[in-house]
Design a protein around this motif. Structure first.
Motif, PDB file in Angstrom:
ATOM      1  N   ALA A 132       0.729  -1.183  -0.369  1.00  0.00           N
ATOM      2  CA  ALA A 132       0.634  -0.262  -0.079  1.00  0.00           C
ATOM      3  C   ALA A 132       0.963   1.459   0.033  1.00  0.00           C
ATOM      4  CB  ALA A 132      -0.601  -0.021   1.220  1.00  0.00           C
ATOM      5  N   TYR A 133       0.484   2.673  -0.703  1.00  0.00           N
ATOM      6  CA  TYR A 133       1.228   3.568  -0.545  1.00  0.00           C
ATOM      7  C   TYR A 133       0.007   4.589   0.545  1.00  0.00           C
ATOM      8  CZ  TYR A 133       1.793   8.353  -1.220  1.00  0.00           C
ATOM      9  OH  TYR A 133       2.457   9.736  -0.916  1.00  0.00           O
ATOM     10  N   ASN A 134       0.306   5.216   1.678  1.00  0.00           N
ATOM     11  CA  ASN A 134      -0.104   6.223   2.503  1.00  0.00           C
ATOM     12  C   ASN A 134      -0.304   7.374   2.479  1.00  0.00           C
ATOM     13  OD1 ASN A 134      -1.155   3.220   3.994  1.00  0.00           O
ATOM     14  ND2 ASN A 134       1.453   3.371   4.195  1.00  0.00           N
ATOM     15  N   LEU A 135      -1.125   8.051   2.678  1.00  0.00           N
ATOM     16  CA  LEU A 135      -0.809   9.727   2.714  1.00  0.00           C
ATOM     17  C   LEU A 135      -1.152  10.169   4.057  1.00  0.00           C
ATOM     18  CD1 LEU A 135       0.809  12.121   2.403  1.00  0.00           C
ATOM     19  CD2 LEU A 135      -1.268  12.195   0.381  1.00  0.00           C
ATOM     20  N   GLU A 136      -0.660  10.634   5.469  1.00  0.00           N
ATOM     21  CA  GLU A 136      -1.124  11.298   5.336  1.00  0.00           C
ATOM     22  C   GLU A 136      -0.402  12.475   6.781  1.00  0.00           C
ATOM     23  OE1 GLU A 136       0.610   9.278  10.213  1.00  0.00           O
ATOM     24  OE2 GLU A 136      -0.114   8.244   8.491  1.00  0.00           O
ATOM     25  N   VAL A 137      -1.793  13.069   7.372  1.00  0.00           N
ATOM     26  CA  VAL A 137      -1.500  14.440   8.168  1.00  0.00           C
ATOM     27  C   VAL A 137      -1.654  14.485   9.390  1.00  0.00           C
ATOM     28  CG1 VAL A 137      -2.126  17.144   8.104  1.00  0.00           C
ATOM     29  CG2 VAL A 137      -1.831  16.053   6.039  1.00  0.00           C
ATOM     30  N   ASN A 138      -0.998  14.154  10.525  1.00  0.00           N
ATOM     31  CA  ASN A 138      -1.407  14.455  11.892  1.00  0.00           C
ATOM     32  C   ASN A 138      -0.580  15.809  12.467  1.00  0.00           C
ATOM     33  OD1 ASN A 138      -1.004  11.659  12.879  1.00  0.00           O
ATOM     34  ND2 ASN A 138       0.673  11.986  11.136  1.00  0.00           N
ATOM     35  N   ARG A 139      -2.032  16.051  13.723  1.00  0.00           N
ATOM     36  CA  ARG A 139      -1.958  17.683  13.571  1.00  0.00           C
ATOM     37  C   ARG A 139      -2.090  16.981  15.091  1.00  0.00           C
ATOM     38  NH1 ARG A 139      -5.649  22.420  15.103  1.00  0.00           N
ATOM     39  NH2 ARG A 139      -7.110  21.103  14.393  1.00  0.00           N
ATOM     40  N   PRO A 140      -1.098  17.390  16.986  1.00  0.00           N
ATOM     41  CA  PRO A 140      -1.439  17.319  17.812  1.00  0.00           C
ATOM     42  C   PRO A 140      -1.840  18.992  18.148  1.00  0.00           C
ATOM     43  CG  PRO A 140       0.985  16.595  17.234  1.00  0.00           C
ATOM     44  CD  PRO A 140       0.567  17.573  15.564  1.00  0.00           C
ATOM     45  N   VAL A 141      -2.959  18.298  18.992  1.00  0.00           N
ATOM     46  CA  VAL A 141      -3.628  19.535  19.856  1.00  0.00           C
ATOM     47  C   VAL A 141      -3.597  19.714  21.801  1.00  0.00           C
ATOM     48  CG1 VAL A 141      -5.167  20.062  17.526  1.00  0.00           C
ATOM     49  CG2 VAL A 141      -6.704  17.850  19.384  1.00  0.00           C
ATOM     50  N   ASP A 142      -2.797  18.562  21.588  1.00  0.00           N
ATOM     51  CA  ASP A 142      -2.436  18.594  23.505  1.00  0.00           C
ATOM     52  C   ASP A 142      -1.639  17.303  24.159  1.00  0.00           C
ATOM     53  OD1 ASP A 142      -3.276  18.842  25.601  1.00  0.00           O
ATOM     54  OD2 ASP A 142      -4.826  17.836  25.768  1.00  0.00           O
ATOM     55  N   LEU A 143      -0.733  18.514  24.406  1.00  0.00           N
ATOM     56  CA  LEU A 143       0.261  17.693  24.725  1.00  0.00           C
ATOM     57  C   LEU A 143       0.644  18.364  26.532  1.00  0.00           C
ATOM     58  CD1 LEU A 143       2.436  17.514  22.249  1.00  0.00           C
ATOM     59  CD2 LEU A 143       2.070  15.584  23.146  1.00  0.00           C
ATOM     60  N   HIS A 144       1.169  17.252  27.171  1.00  0.00           N
ATOM     61  CA  HIS A 144       1.711  18.003  28.294  1.00  0.00           C
ATOM     62  C   HIS A 144       2.770  18.498  28.660  1.00  0.00           C
ATOM     63  CE1 HIS A 144      -0.970  15.095  30.769  1.00  0.00           C
ATOM     64  NE2 HIS A 144      -1.156  14.921  30.085  1.00  0.00           N
ATOM     65  N   ASP A 145       2.965  19.773  29.030  1.00  0.00           N
ATOM     66  CA  ASP A 145       3.778  20.737  28.802  1.00  0.00           C
ATOM     67  C   ASP A 145       5.188  20.026  29.443  1.00  0.00           C
ATOM     68  OD1 ASP A 145       2.283  22.314  28.687  1.00  0.00           O
ATOM     69  OD2 ASP A 145       2.112  23.241  31.074  1.00  0.00           O
ATOM     70  N   THR A 146       5.151  19.343  29.732  1.00  0.00           N
ATOM     71  CA  THR A 146       6.925  18.834  29.784  1.00  0.00           C
ATOM     72  C   THR A 146       7.454  17.276  28.916  1.00  0.00           C
ATOM     73  OG1 THR A 146       6.059  16.769  30.890  1.00  0.00           O
ATOM     74  CG2 THR A 146       6.453  18.642  32.398  1.00  0.00           C
ATOM     75  N   LEU A 147       6.526  17.462  27.810  1.00  0.00           N
ATOM     76  CA  LEU A 147       6.735  16.739  26.033  1.00  0.00           C
ATOM     77  C   LEU A 147       7.237  17.364  25.595  1.00  0.00           C
ATOM     78  CD1 LEU A 147       3.638  14.420  26.536  1.00  0.00           C
ATOM     79  CD2 LEU A 147       6.632  13.514  27.179  1.00  0.00           C
ATOM     80  N   LEU A 148       6.982  19.008  25.292  1.00  0.00           N
ATOM     81  CA  LEU A 148       7.508  20.211  24.700  1.00  0.00           C
ATOM     82  C   LEU A 148       9.044  20.123  24.505  1.00  0.00           C
ATOM     83  CD1 LEU A 148       3.820  22.596  25.575  1.00  0.00           C
ATOM     84  CD2 LEU A 148       4.355  20.577  23.568  1.00  0.00           C
ATOM     85  N   SER A 149       9.615  19.706  25.160  1.00  0.00           N
ATOM     86  CA  SER A 149      11.044  20.145  25.088  1.00  0.00           C
ATOM     87  C   SER A 149      11.427  19.562  23.786  1.00  0.00           C
ATOM     88  CB  SER A 149      11.830  19.721  26.721  1.00  0.00           C
ATOM     89  OG  SER A 149      11.296  18.502  26.925  1.00  0.00           O
ATOM     90  N   ASP A 150      11.125  18.672  23.702  1.00  0.00           N
ATOM     91  CA  ASP A 150      11.687  18.041  21.934  1.00  0.00           C
ATOM     92  C   ASP A 150      10.672  18.653  21.000  1.00  0.00           C
ATOM     93  OD1 ASP A 150      13.071  16.506  19.789  1.00  0.00           O
ATOM     94  OD2 ASP A 150      12.955  14.759  21.375  1.00  0.00           O
ATOM     95  N   ILE A 151      11.471  19.199  20.055  1.00  0.00           N
ATOM     96  CA  ILE A 151      10.558  19.602  19.218  1.00  0.00           C
ATOM     97  C   ILE A 151       9.720  18.726  18.633  1.00  0.00           C
ATOM     98  CG2 ILE A 151      11.839  19.925  17.322  1.00  0.00           C
ATOM     99  CD1 ILE A 151       9.088  22.310  18.432  1.00  0.00           C
ATOM    100  N   LEU A 152      10.487  17.578  18.498  1.00  0.00           N
ATOM    101  CA  LEU A 152      10.230  16.437  17.449  1.00  0.00           C
ATOM    102  C   LEU A 152       9.355  15.007  17.942  1.00  0.00           C
ATOM    103  CD1 LEU A 152      13.839  15.180  15.097  1.00  0.00           C
ATOM    104  CD2 LEU A 152      11.804  16.801  14.498  1.00  0.00           C
ATOM    105  N   THR A 153       9.079  15.584  19.162  1.00  0.00           N
ATOM    106  CA  THR A 153       7.994  14.806  19.929  1.00  0.00           C
ATOM    107  C   THR A 153       7.114  14.637  19.011  1.00  0.00           C
ATOM    108  OG1 THR A 153       9.123  13.982  21.533  1.00  0.00           O
ATOM    109  CG2 THR A 153       7.200  13.914  21.821  1.00  0.00           C
ATOM    110  N   ALA A 154       5.914  15.873  18.715  1.00  0.00           N
ATOM    111  CA  ALA A 154       5.159  16.749  18.186  1.00  0.00           C
ATOM    112  C   ALA A 154       4.509  18.419  19.247  1.00  0.00           C
ATOM    113  CB  ALA A 154       3.793  15.903  19.223  1.00  0.00           C
ATOM    114  N   THR A 155       4.057  19.147  18.212  1.00  0.00           N
ATOM    115  CA  THR A 155       4.401  20.681  18.791  1.00  0.00           C
ATOM    116  C   THR A 155       2.937  20.781  18.739  1.00  0.00           C
ATOM    117  OG1 THR A 155       6.038  21.300  18.475  1.00  0.00           O
ATOM    118  CG2 THR A 155       4.791  22.342  18.851  1.00  0.00           C
ATOM    119  N   PRO A 156       2.032  21.662  19.161  1.00  0.00           N
ATOM    120  CA  PRO A 156       0.327  21.640  19.252  1.00  0.00           C
ATOM    121  C   PRO A 156      -0.073  22.591  17.771  1.00  0.00           C
ATOM    122  CG  PRO A 156       1.063  21.710  21.915  1.00  0.00           C
ATOM    123  CD  PRO A 156       2.406  21.384  21.092  1.00  0.00           C
TER     124      PRO A 156
END
Length: 607
Positions: A378-402
């Motif tokens: 298969a070929y897969n195409l997706e767009v992910n948008r994190p909308v809520d993260l705990h503050d302590t998870l924001l230190s790593d930009i690649l983890t996911a930015t709200p």
């Protein structure tokens, strides 16, 4: 004497007679079976003998009601046992019983004594045919499962006869017949087997006649046939054709009938159909402690735009997952074993550490190698948008930015194999799945990784209704190129009702300082369950679960895994088991922490 006084005296005398009559009092109390024990069994299995008896055996649970003793049934069972032994080559076997009653407790212990005797061995095996095709005779001899010098078994004798009959009817001999004899010599303890075969004419498929198709085109139906006119006749191809036509999902009834005559080498085929509604709605209901109520609805339109293709629209809702999907499936892509599907979906995932919204599309080609074995790419195409993260998870930009969107483009491939007797509550069989997914900048992806997941389930019946079920799942996802960290919504998590039940949902593995699960790049999960009957549709389970999450490297160690142990009850329903589980964490797979437990309520098969 007054009438009322006379009646009182008669009533009193009756009571005295009732309670002073030992025989009558005993007859009002049924004798219950406390235990049944076998003696004399050497070669056959006690469990198999129990299966052919009509006498009920007492359960092993202390609160289970003991079955009533019926000597008439017990005597009949002795005949059943002797017949069973004879069918396994013990023609001199005999069976009897002894009953030891405890009149005070109204219970009885039963000892069934069996004298097996000497087994009879298969001595000669002969096969005769009306024709003189030596190659065919040699082939049929190879289908005999009885072996010379081995104990005679009626089951193998009948299986051999069926094998011969099936081979003939699937290779052109539609009017063939097979007769058999088992000649027993009790003095010599031997059995001679004779099979007599009348193969009849070699036959081929003739013309096909359709009846009952109104809106479905004739060529779409004949494309489902597993044979062509002129092919050698085969019963298996008749059955496969019926299944193929029915799987178009547009017919309520389908019959494929061969018109067989012993005087003709041509077999015409009549196909009768009754069309049903091409639209179908399915409703689904499930429950898990974490996801709460899980509901789904699915609408399907079969034979879309006058062709054998399907459109399916669906929606699902639970407290941790919501999605809307649409899929179009086109069968017979390039050839009839392939299918092409296009799927688009809107998803929202709400878990302890994050909330992610996703828009995705997939183009998949699937190839059915067998009825229960398929591969896909298969070929897969997706767009992910994190909308809520705990503050302590924001230190790593690649983890996911709200609020930021992550564009992922990937290929995937895998295989699925499933062979179980009952998908709702398997007692034997196995399933295997393998999945690989590379996402790469060469396809325009903003995140590069390589992902792989392997999962297998095994089921087996150990004794009567005692079922062993096991599962193992291994997964990895590795960043590639300039991607140094896997976004949190692509990582592995474990713990909860469908993984390691001794721990809370996603509570195994690395966590941030505030206790939020971080997930990892490597996953291992394993489960073992013993499922046993309680009463009717109620089943019991005991289980051991294990699993772990690793962030940067896979370091499997059985001693360091997170373990959970527990027990539960299942009620089997048409939509799957309704389950209640009580689970405890077990450190180093031995020290069970009874002070920390998790209670789960589920609808549907966990694995």
């Amino acid at each position: 004497m007054p009438q009322r006084k006379r009646i009182s005296i008669i009533f009193a005398v009756g009571l005295v007679f009732l309670f002073s009559s030992p025989s009558l009092a005993e007859n009002t109390v049924k004798t219950r079976i406390a235990s049944i024990r076998f003696s004399g069994i050497k070669e056959l299995k006690a469990g198999d003998i129990k299966m052919i008896m009509d006498t009920k055996f007492p359960g092993w649970l202390p609160f289970a009601k003991k079955p009533a003793l019926d000597e008439g049934i017990l005597k009949s069972d002795m005949k059943n046992i002797e017949t069973y032994y004879q069918s396994n080559g013990y023609f001199d076997a005999s069976a009897g019983y002894t009953i030891m009653k405890d009149k005070k407790k109204a219970v009885a212990k039963i000892i069934i004594g069996i004298i097996e005797g000497r087994p009879s061995l298969t001595e000669k095996i002969t096969l005769s045919m009306t024709g003189k095709d030596k190659e065919l005779i040699s082939t049929l001899y190879g289908l005999v499962t009885l072996e010379r010098g081995k104990r005679f078994r009626y089951e193998l004798y009948e299986t051999s006869k069926k094998n011969i009959q099936d081979r003939l009817k699937n290779n052109g001999y539609g009017t063939s017949s097979v007769a058999g004899k088992a000649l027993v010599n009790k003095q010599a303890h031997s059995v001679d087997i004779e099979y007599s075969v009348d193969e009849g004419l070699l036959q081929r498929f003739g013309a096909v006649t359709l009846n009952g198709n109104k809106s479905v085109r004739e060529k779409d139906i004949t494309a489902e046939l597993a044979f062509k006119p002129g092919d050698v006749f085969s019963n298996t191809k008749i059955d496969q054709s019926r299944e193929n036509i029915f799987n178009l999902s547009v017919f309520r009834l389908v019959s494929v009938t061969p018109v067989i005559s012993s005087a003709s080498a041509i077999v015409p085929i009549n196909i009768a159909m009754e069309e049903g509604d091409k639209r179908q709605i399915r409703l689904g209901l499930g429950y898990a402690t974490e996801a709460k109520v899980r509901t789904s609805v699915q609408w399907s339109r079969y034979y879309l735009w006058g062709r054998p293709r399907t459109l399916t629209l669906g929606a699902l809702y639970s407290s941790i997952e919501q999605n809307i999907t649409g899929t179009v499936i086109q069968p017979y892509f390039i050839d009839r074993k392939n299918s092409l599907s296009v799927t688009s979906a809107l998803d929202k995932e709400v878990v302890p550490s994050y909330t992610n919204e996703k828009i995705s599309s997939q183009l998949q080609v699937k190839r059915n190698l067998q009825n229960n074995f398929s591969i896909f790419t298969a070929y897969n195409l997706e767009v992910n948008r994190p909308v809520d993260l705990h503050d302590t998870l924001l230190s790593d930009i690649l983890t996911a930015t709200p609020g930021s969107s992550y564009y992922i483009s990937s290929l995937s491939a895998g295989l699925n194999y499933s062979f179980v007797d009952n998908p709702a509550y398997p007692s034997h069989g196995s399933t295997y799945s393998l999945y690989f997914e590379p996402a790469t900048f060469l396809l325009g992806s903003e995140v590069d990784y390589f992902k792989g997941v392997m999962e297998t389930h095994l089921y087996g019946t150990l004794f009567r209704e005692l079922i062993a079920a096991s599962r193992i799942k291994i997964g990895f996802i590795r960043p590639n190129r300039f991607t140094t960290d896997i976004p949190i919504f692509k990582r592995f998590f474990t713990g909860g009702s469908y993984s390691v039940r001794g721990y809370g949902f996603q509570q195994i593995g690395p966590k941030d300082p505030e206790g939020n699960p971080l997930g990892g790049q490597y996953l291992i999960e394993g489960n073992i369950e013993l499922r046993f009957p309680i009463k009717g549709n109620f089943k019991g389970v005991v289980f051991v679960d294990s699993g772990d999450i690793y962030q940067s490297s896979f370091s499997f160690n059985t001693y360091s895994l997170n373990y959970g142990v527990g027990t539960g009850v299942r009620y089997i329903t048409p939509i799957g088991p309704l389950g209640i589980d009580l689970a405890f964490p077990a450190e180093n797979y031995r020290n069970v922490d009874l002070g920390s437990y998790h209670f789960y309520l589920t609808i549907g098969q966990g694995f």
